[in-house]
Design a protein around this motif. Structure first.
Motif, PDB file in Angstrom:
ATOM      1  N   ASN B  76       0.596   0.590  -1.203  1.00  0.00           N
ATOM      2  CA  ASN B  76      -0.275   0.391  -2.175  1.00  0.00           C
ATOM      3  C   ASN B  76       0.194  -0.547  -3.401  1.00  0.00           C
ATOM      4  O   ASN B  76      -0.488  -0.478  -4.433  1.00  0.00           O
ATOM      5  CB  ASN B  76      -0.638   1.765  -2.694  1.00  0.00           C
ATOM      6  N   ARG B  77       1.204  -1.286  -3.283  1.00  0.00           N
ATOM      7  CA  ARG B  77       1.768  -1.941  -4.084  1.00  0.00           C
ATOM      8  C   ARG B  77       0.936  -3.257  -4.542  1.00  0.00           C
ATOM      9  O   ARG B  77       0.873  -4.035  -3.664  1.00  0.00           O
ATOM     10  CB  ARG B  77       3.490  -2.268  -3.916  1.00  0.00           C
ATOM     11  N   CYS B 299      -0.474   7.961  -5.719  1.00  0.00           N
ATOM     12  CA  CYS B 299      -1.031   6.683  -5.783  1.00  0.00           C
ATOM     13  C   CYS B 299      -1.987   6.836  -4.494  1.00  0.00           C
ATOM     14  O   CYS B 299      -2.020   7.641  -3.833  1.00  0.00           O
ATOM     15  CB  CYS B 299       0.049   5.652  -5.522  1.00  0.00           C
ATOM     16  N   CYS B 302      -1.290   8.455  -0.281  1.00  0.00           N
ATOM     17  CA  CYS B 302       0.159   9.002  -0.333  1.00  0.00           C
ATOM     18  C   CYS B 302       0.080  10.463  -0.583  1.00  0.00           C
ATOM     19  O   CYS B 302      -0.432  10.921  -1.494  1.00  0.00           O
ATOM     20  CB  CYS B 302       0.975   8.152  -1.166  1.00  0.00           C
ATOM     21  N   MET B 304       2.560  12.239  -1.847  1.00  0.00           N
ATOM     22  CA  MET B 304       3.378  12.592  -2.693  1.00  0.00           C
ATOM     23  C   MET B 304       2.792  12.759  -4.038  1.00  0.00           C
ATOM     24  O   MET B 304       1.295  12.503  -4.135  1.00  0.00           O
ATOM     25  CB  MET B 304       4.634  11.677  -3.085  1.00  0.00           C
ATOM     26  N   CYS B 306       3.830  11.877  -7.624  1.00  0.00           N
ATOM     27  CA  CYS B 306       5.046  11.580  -8.419  1.00  0.00           C
ATOM     28  C   CYS B 306       4.334  11.288  -9.930  1.00  0.00           C
ATOM     29  O   CYS B 306       5.173  10.893 -10.768  1.00  0.00           O
ATOM     30  CB  CYS B 306       5.433  10.119  -8.073  1.00  0.00           C
ATOM     31  N   CYS B 535       5.542   1.589  -0.985  1.00  0.00           N
ATOM     32  CA  CYS B 535       6.351   2.172  -2.119  1.00  0.00           C
ATOM     33  C   CYS B 535       7.723   2.446  -1.963  1.00  0.00           C
ATOM     34  O   CYS B 535       7.916   3.185  -0.737  1.00  0.00           O
ATOM     35  CB  CYS B 535       5.722   3.733  -2.620  1.00  0.00           C
TER      36      CYS B 535
HETATM   37  S1  SF4 Z   1       5.868   8.193  -3.361  1.00  0.00           S
HETATM   38 FE1  SF4 Z   1       5.100   8.372  -5.444  1.00  0.00          FE
HETATM   39  S2  SF4 Z   1       5.086   6.580  -6.443  1.00  0.00           S
HETATM   40 FE2  SF4 Z   1       5.234   6.250  -4.111  1.00  0.00          FE
HETATM   41  S3  SF4 Z   1       3.230   5.864  -3.594  1.00  0.00           S
HETATM   42 FE3  SF4 Z   1       3.471   7.937  -3.217  1.00  0.00          FE
HETATM   43  S4  SF4 Z   1       2.837   8.919  -5.214  1.00  0.00           S
HETATM   44 FE4  SF4 Z   1       2.919   6.794  -5.424  1.00  0.00          FE
END
Ligand code: SF4
Ligand code: SF4
Lengths: 178, 654
Positions: B76-77, B299, B302, B304, B306, B535
Motif C-alpha cells: 500500500n505504499r 493501512c 493489512c 496488523m 500499527c 510495507c
Molecule cells: S504492517 Fe503496519 S504500517 Fe505496515 S501496512 Fe500493516 S498496518 Fe500499515
C-alpha cells in the motif's frame, strides 16, 4: 430444515483494513482472482475513521427506489445513518453496484468456494468476521436468479420498452454473425 | 495488458494547468520495478543537479509501488520523491495508508507534478476525470481538517486525501504530507508541495487491477497471511518486546516504554534517564494511552494494527503511528504522556515531521540556555516545558521571529545563528536530524547503515539481522532454526559466531566483510519493498518477516508477469541503489558526508571505520569517494548515467 450460512460481524475487532473488499472482489472476478477492485466488492466498509465508524456491510437485495425517510441511530455515542446498516443495492448510493454497468451486486457467501467458508472471513485475520452455519426451518420460496435481478435493475433504469428493443437488436446481430 | 501496474502516469503542470495521461514504457518496469525505482529514473532524467528544490522545475512525484493495490498484504505504499530542501539530495520519503491503492484503482501508477501554481489549489482525480481546483478557502487549515473539508465539498467520503498543513504552505523544511493514519514526513516533501502551492491531492478510483497469474499470486498472498498468524503466535524470544513481532513498531499497542524512555536521549539528544520508568509512571502512562486511543487501525489490506485513532477531550480526533507519542514528550522533558498525545495532534494538523521537529525545538532551547539565542528571541515564550514547546512549534510553523530560522532544521539554523551554534548541531547526518540515540560501543553494521543510507534515517535501513548478539549459543541456535528469510546460509554462521564480549564482539565482529554483507542484505530488502510498495513492517524492518528474497520473485512473476528470479531481482536492486546514489553524487554527496554523529557512540575506531567504508564502497563497485564507477554502471545497464557523471566531472577519467 435448511443450512443457513451466517457471518457474525464484531465491529470492535475491525481495524479498517479493507482486506475483505479486496478478496471479495478478487474472488468474484472472472477468471477467478484475475483482478480486484473494491468498488465491485459485495462487502463494503462504511468507514469514517475520525468518528471511529468502522462498519462492514454485506450486499443484499436490489431495490429500485430509495427509502422515504432517513433515520439516525446513536450507538455508543456515535451517530449512524440508517443507510449505514442497509444491505440494499440502492439508487441512493454507489455501493453494491458494478461501477461500469451499474448492475446490482449481491453477496453469495462465496458459494463455489471449495472450503465453504466465505473469502472475507478467511482474510479477516482480526476475527471481525466469523462464519457460522445454522440449521433452520425455512419456508422455501422462489428466489429470483442473478439474471432476473439484473434484468429488473435494467428495466428500472431504462424502461421495459428500451430493454426489449435492445434485446431484439442483439438477436439480430447474432443472426447476422451466424 | 499490463499487470499489477496500470501502465499510465499523470503529468500535471501546475504552472500552466496542463494535465496529461501518459502511457509508460513497460521496459522501465522490467528494469526498475515501480515505486521508488521508476521515481528515481524520472528524477535522474528530468531534474538535473542545477535545479533547486524550490524551483518550478523540481518534480514532486507520488509513485505507487508495483504491487500496491493487488491482494498482496501490506502492499500500500506511496513513494514520494523530489529534491529535498533540507539535504538538497533526493528526498526518499513514503507513506502507507490508503492512497497508493486508490491511485491504482483510478488508473494511474504515478502522479508527476511540475511547475508552481499561481494560487493555492488542490488536485482532484476521479478515474478519468482530473481537475485542478481552487484551494484558497483552505489556506492555513490543518492537514486533517483539509481532508475532511474537501471530502465534504466533493461529496466523496471514499476519496483518499494527501494534504499539507500550514507548515507545508510556509515551506518549513520538516513539513510532511499527511494522509489519514499515515504521513510522508521525512526530508521536507511537504515543503516542496507547499512551494508548488498544492494544498492536497485527492483520489477516487473504481477500476480493476489485473494479475498475470492469479491463482499463483493468491496462493502466495495467502501464504503471507498464514505466516503472519504464525508470527503472531510465536514472538521472537530473547529480544525486546517491540522487536518480537511484525509491523512497524507497535507503539500504539504497547504501553511499556521502559526501553525507549531509558535508552533514548531526552532533550536535544543529550540526557539518558536511566531510572525514569517506575510503577507510578507505568500506571499513569497506561491510563493516558488507553484513554486516548479509541481503536487500533491498519493501512490498506493489512491485518496488523500499527496506528491508532486518538481522541482526547478538548481537541479534534487524529491518527497516530510509530513512536511520535514519545518524540515531543522526551524532547521537551515532560513526564506526562498526555502532553505527547496533545502536541502531536497540533503537529499533525500543521503537518510536520514528528522526528525532526521536536529535536529542532530542543536544540533551540539549548541554544537559549547557552546564551547563543537571546531572551529577545523568546519574547512571549511561556516558562513551563509544555508551554514552551507549543509556543515554539507555532513560531516555527508560522516562520515567525526565531521560528523562521529554525524552520530550516537544525543544520541550517545552526549555520545561520552562528556564534558557536554549530557545536549544538550534534545529531544530524547529511543535514538531517537523526533518532535521539547515543550508545557506548560502535556497532560496525550500524556504522555502515548510518553512514551510507540514502534515506538518511536508520529505521528505514535496519531490519532483519538482530541488533545485538544473543548471549548464549543455545539462543542463537534456536534463532537460526526457522530463519528461512536469509538470502544465504552464511548469515546464520555470522550470527552463531557473534559474542557479547571478547574477540568476536563489537566493534571487530561482525568482521568488516561480514558487516558489508549484512548491510547489503538489509538494504536490498528495503529497496525491493520500496519499489514494490510493500510495507517495511512486513518485510525489511522486523525480524523474520513474511516477505523475503525467496518469495518476492514469485510475487513479481505471478503478479506483474515479469519473469523474475533471485539473481534478476538482486540486479534490479543494485540498479536502483546505484541510480539513487548517482542522483546524489551528481548533487555533491561525497565520502565526507557519510558519517554518523560524532557522539553517536562513546567508543569510536577511526581506522576501522575507514576500513568499513572502503570495503562497503568496493563491494558496491564505487570509488573511494562513494561514486559508482563507469564499469559498475555499465554492468547495470546504466551506461548513460556513467557518461553523464563523467561529462560533469563527477567520475574522473579512470
Ligand atoms: S504492517 Fe503496519 S504500517 Fe505496515 S501496512 Fe500493516 S498496518 Fe500499515
Ligand atoms: S477484513 Fe476484517 S478487519 Fe479488515 S476491514 Fe474487513 S472486517 Fe475489518
Amino acid at each position: 430444515m435448511k443450512k443457513v450460512k451466517t457471518i457474525k460481524i464484531d465491529v470492535d475487532k475491525c481495524n479498517g483494513c479493507r482486506a475483505c473488499e479486496v478478496i471479495c472482489s478478487a474472488f468474484h472476478s472472472n477468471p477467478r482472482y484475475s483482478s480486484n477492485n473494491p468498488a465491485r466488492s459485495r462487502i463494503r466498509m462504511v468507514r469514517d475513521p475520525l468518528r471511529d465508524v468502522y462498519l462492514p456491510v454485506y450486499a443484499g437485495e436490489y431495490t429500485a427506489a430509495e427509502c422515504m425517510g432517513r433515520d439516525k441511530y446513536v450507538l455508543d455515542g456515535k451517530e449512524y445513518s440508517e443507510c449505514d446498516f442497509c444491505r440494499a443495492s440502492c439508487p441512493s448510493r454507489g455501493f453494491f453496484k458494478e461501477p461500469d454497468s451499474g448492475l446490482p451486486l449481491k453477496c453469495d457467501m462465496c458459494e463455489d468456494e471449495p472450503t465453504g467458508k466465505p473469502l472475507c472471513v478467511q482474510w479477516c485475520l482480526n476475527n471481525a468476521l466469523t462464519y457460522e452455519e445454522r440449521e433452520e426451518e425455512v419456508e422455501e420460496d422462489e428466489k429470483p436468479g442473478d439474471a432476473e435481478t439484473g434484468l429488473e435493475a435494467l428495466v428500472n433504469k431504462y424502461g421495459l420498452e428500451k430493454i426489449k428493443d435492445t434485446v431484439e437488436r442483439f438477436g439480430h446481430k447474432q443472426d447476422i454473425k451466424t | 495488458m499490463r499487470y499489477a501496474e496500470t501502465g499510465f502516469n499523470l503529468e500535471i503542470d501546475l504552472s500552466s494547468g496542463n494535465i496529461e495521461r501518459e502511457a509508460t514504457d513497460s521496459k522501465l518496469t522490467e528494469l526498475h520495478l515501480g515505486g521508488l525505482g521508476t521515481n528515481a529514473k524520472i528524477l535522474w532524467d528530468r531534474v538535473p543537479p542545477e535545479i533547486e528544490p524550490f524551483s518550478p522545475e523540481n518534480l514532486l512525484i507520488f509513485g505507487a509501488g508495483l504491487l500496491a493495490g493487488t491482494p498482496a498484504p501490506g502492499a500500500n505504499r506511496t513513494i514520494i520523491s523530489t529534491i529535498s530542501p533540507q539535504t538538497k539530495l533526493m528526498a526518499y520519503s513514503m507513506m502507507g495508508g490508503f492512497f497508493a491503492p486508490e491511485l491504482k484503482y483510478a488508473g494511474y501508477d504515478k502522479i508527476i507534478f511540475r511547475g508552481k501554481s499561481p494560487t493555492l489549489v488542490y488536485v482532484y482525480i476521479n478515474n478519468d476525470k482530473v481537475e485542478i481546483r481552487d484551494a484558497r478557502y483552505l489556506a492555513g487549515k490543518g492537514a486533517i481538517e483539509t481532508a475532511e473539508l474537501i471530502k465534504q465539498e466533493l461529496k466523496e467520503p471514499n476519496a483518499q486525501v494527501a494534504a499539507i498543513g500550514l507548515a507545508g504552505e510556509n515551506r518549513v523544511f520538516t513539513a510532511s504530507i499527511e494522509q489519514g493514519r499515515s504521513s510522508s514526513s521525512r526530508l521536507g516533501v511537504g515543503a516542496v508541495m507547499g512551494d508548488k502551492k498544492l494544498k492536497a491531492v485527492v483520489v477516487r478510483g473504481t477500476k480493476d487491477i489485473n494479475l498475470a497469474r492469479p491463482a499463483e499470486f493468491l496462493e502466495l498472498s495467502k501464504g503471507v497471511l498464514d505466516y503472519i498468524k504464525v508470527r503472531a503466535d510465536n514472538p521472537v524470544p530473547g529480544v525486546m518486546t517491540i522487536l518480537q513481532g511484525l509491523g512497524s513498531p507497535q507503539e500504539m499497542l504497547h504501553v511499556d516504554e521502559k526501553w525507549h524512555t531509558e535508552n533514548f536521549s531526552w532533550g536535544n539528544a543529550r540526557t539518558r534517564r536511566k531510572d525514569f520508568w517506575n510503577p507510578e509512571i507505568e500506571t499513569k502512562w497506561k491510563t493516558v494511552q488507553e484513554h486516548a486511543r479509541t481503536r487500533l487501525v491498519s493501512c490498506y489490506n493489512c491485518p496488523m494494527k500499527c496506528g491508532a485513532i486518538i481522541s482526547l477531550p478538548g481537541m479534534s480526533t487524529y491518527m497516530m503511528k510509530c513512536f511520535s507519542k514519545l518524540t515531543y514528550t522526551m524532547a521537551a522533558f515532560v513526564d506526562d504522556l498526555d502532553f505527547g498525545f496533545r502536541i502531536a495532534q497540533r503537529a499533525t494538523e500543521y503537518g510536520v515531521d514528528g522526528f525532526s521537529t521536536p529535536q529542532i525545538m530542543a536544540f533551540a532551547f539549548e541554544l537559549r540556555e547557552a546564551g547563543i539565542l537571546t531572551e529577545q528571541d523568546f519574547a512571549g515564550c511561556p516558562t513551563d516545558n509544555e508551554g514552551k514547546f507549543y509556543w515554539l512549534l507555532d513560531r516555527i510553523v508560522r516562520r515567525e521571529g526565531i521560528g523562521d530560522i529554525l524552520a530550516d532544521g537544525v543544520y541550517w539554523a545552526a549555520r545561520k545563528i552562528g556564534k558557536g551554534a554549530e557545536a549544538f548541531d550534534h545529531n544530524t547526518i547529511k543535514k538531517h536530524e537523526q533518532l535521539p540515540l547515543k550508545l557506548g560501543m560502535l556497532n560496525p553494521v550500524y556504522f555502515l547503515m548510518y553512514a551510507t543510507g540514502e534515506k538518511i534515517n536508520i529505521t528505514q535501513i535496519e531490519g532483519q539481522f538482530p541488533q545485538a548478539p544473543f548471549p548464549t549459543m543455545e539462543e542463537r541456535e534456536n534463532f537460526i532454526k526457522d530463519w528461512i528469510q536469509v538470502p544465504d546460509e552464511k548469515f546464520k554462521q555470522y550470527l552463531l559466531g557473534w559474542e557479547v564480549r571478547g574477540d568476536h564482539s563489537n566493534p571487530y565482529y561482525p568482521t568488516v566483510d561480514m558487516s558489508v554483507d549484512i548491510v547489503d542484505w538489509q538494504e536490498k530488502m528495503h529497496y525491493i519493498d520500496d519499489a514494490l510498495g510493500v510495507c517495511a513492517g512486513l518485510s525489511s524492518f522486523p525480524l523474520k518477516p513474511p516477505y523475503h528474497v525467496h518469495n518476492y520473485p514469485k510475487f513479481i512473476s505471478s503478479g506483474a508477469g515479469i519473469e523474475m528470479d533471485e539473481t534478476k531481482l538482486a540486479q534490479i536492486y543494485k540498479r536502483n541503489r546505484n541510480l539513487i546514489r548517482a542522483i546524489n553524487v551528481r548533487r555533491g554527496l561525497r565520502r565526507v558526508d557519510e558519517k554518523p554523529p560524532e557522539d553517536h557512540w562513546r567508543k569510536r575506531f577511526p581506522e576501522l571505520e575507514d576500513q568499513l567504508l572502503d570495503a562497503y564502497y568496493r563491494f558496491k563497485g564505487w570509488d573511494k569517494q562513494g561514486i559508482p564507477t563507469k564499469k559498475t554502471l555499465q554492468d547495470l545497464e546504466l551506461a548513460g548515467v556513467g557518461d553523464d557523471l563523467e561529462q560533469r566531472g563527477v567520475i574522473k577519467n579512470e
